[in-house]
Design an enzyme around this catalytic site. Structure first.
Site, short mmCIF file in Angstrom:
data_model
loop_
_atom_site.label_atom_id
_atom_site.label_comp_id
_atom_site.label_asym_id
_atom_site.label_seq_id
_atom_site.Cartn_x
_atom_site.Cartn_y
_atom_site.Cartn_z
N THR A 67 7.99 -9.06 -4.45
CA THR A 67 7.84 -10.69 -4.05
C THR A 67 6.64 -11.22 -4.15
O THR A 67 6.72 -12.57 -4.13
CB THR A 67 7.90 -10.67 -2.58
OG1 THR A 67 6.87 -9.69 -1.90
CG2 THR A 67 9.38 -9.81 -1.73
N GLY A 68 5.34 -10.43 -4.53
CA GLY A 68 4.12 -10.98 -4.53
C GLY A 68 3.48 -10.99 -3.34
O GLY A 68 2.41 -11.22 -3.38
N HIS A 98 -7.42 -26.71 -5.40
CA HIS A 98 -7.86 -26.99 -3.82
C HIS A 98 -8.61 -25.71 -3.29
O HIS A 98 -9.26 -25.91 -2.39
CB HIS A 98 -6.27 -27.43 -3.10
CG HIS A 98 -6.04 -28.74 -3.30
ND1 HIS A 98 -5.39 -29.54 -2.52
CD2 HIS A 98 -6.06 -29.57 -4.34
CE1 HIS A 98 -5.13 -30.64 -3.01
NE2 HIS A 98 -5.67 -30.78 -4.23
C1 RB5 Z 1 8.58 -2.54 -3.28
O1 RB5 Z 1 9.90 -1.87 -2.94
C2 RB5 Z 1 8.44 -3.85 -2.50
O2 RB5 Z 1 8.42 -3.42 -1.16
C3 RB5 Z 1 7.07 -4.44 -2.88
O3 RB5 Z 1 7.10 -4.52 -4.37
C4 RB5 Z 1 6.71 -5.74 -2.52
O4 RB5 Z 1 7.62 -6.47 -2.72
C5 RB5 Z 1 6.18 -5.70 -1.16
O5 RB5 Z 1 5.68 -6.81 -0.87
#
Ligand code: RB5
Length: 150
Positions: A67-68, A98
């Site tokens: 997700t980052g 910013h």
């Molecule tokens: C891995 O499965 C996942 O948890 C990791 O890549 C990430 O998304 C965590 O924030």
């Protein structure tokens, strides 16, 4: 620019594409991420890139996990790091203008390769605007030294 890149197992393929793209843009890129899809712990890679940026071994960083979020939260625990998750290019420009973000992060399970490239180019082409934004970024630094004043 010298760019540190890091990733966990969720982002090996996207990391490779982004490394090639960053080189095409004329930058140097150092790989601090994993290169296998074996399950691993994203805080390790968040810290490696954050340390490279905080020590000025790199000018800025790119972090990619599912997700980052996890990898950027980990990087933000390192003093001097302002890592921002960006899922589209406007945010990527504004976090530089910013917030003077020194790391951007995004999710390999959230954005496709073309959007990821736009995120990276928007960030790398942006400049910190300073002025009132510099005061606010200084306040963030104060949070790390317990000098924070309301
Ligand atoms: C891995 O499965 C996942 O948890 C990791 O890549 C990430 O998304 C965590 O924030």
């Amino acid at each position: 620019m010298k760019i540190a890149i890091g990733n966990d197992h969720a982002a090996v393929g996207l990391k490779r594409e982004i490394m090639a793209y960053v080189k095409e843009l004329g930058h140097e890129v150092e790989n601090y991420g994993t290169d296998t899809e074996d399950s691993c712990h994203y805080p390790l890679y968040g810290k490696k890139v954050a340390d490279a940026v905080a020590s000025k071994a790199a000018d800025c960083g790119i972090l990619i996990c599912g997700t980052g979020v996890g990898i950027s939260v980990a990087a933000n625990k390192v003093k001097g790091i302002r890592a921002a998750v960006c899922s589209e290019p406007v945010t990527a420009r504004l976090v530089k203008e910013h917030n003077n973000a020194n790391i951007i992060a995004f999710g390999a399970r959230i954005v496709g390769v073309e959007v990821a490239k736009e995120i990276v180019s928007s960030y790398l082409n942006a400049e910190f605007l300073g002025g009132r934004h510099a005061e606010r970024v200084a306040m963030i630094a104060d949070l790390e030294t317990e000098n924070f004043q309301e």
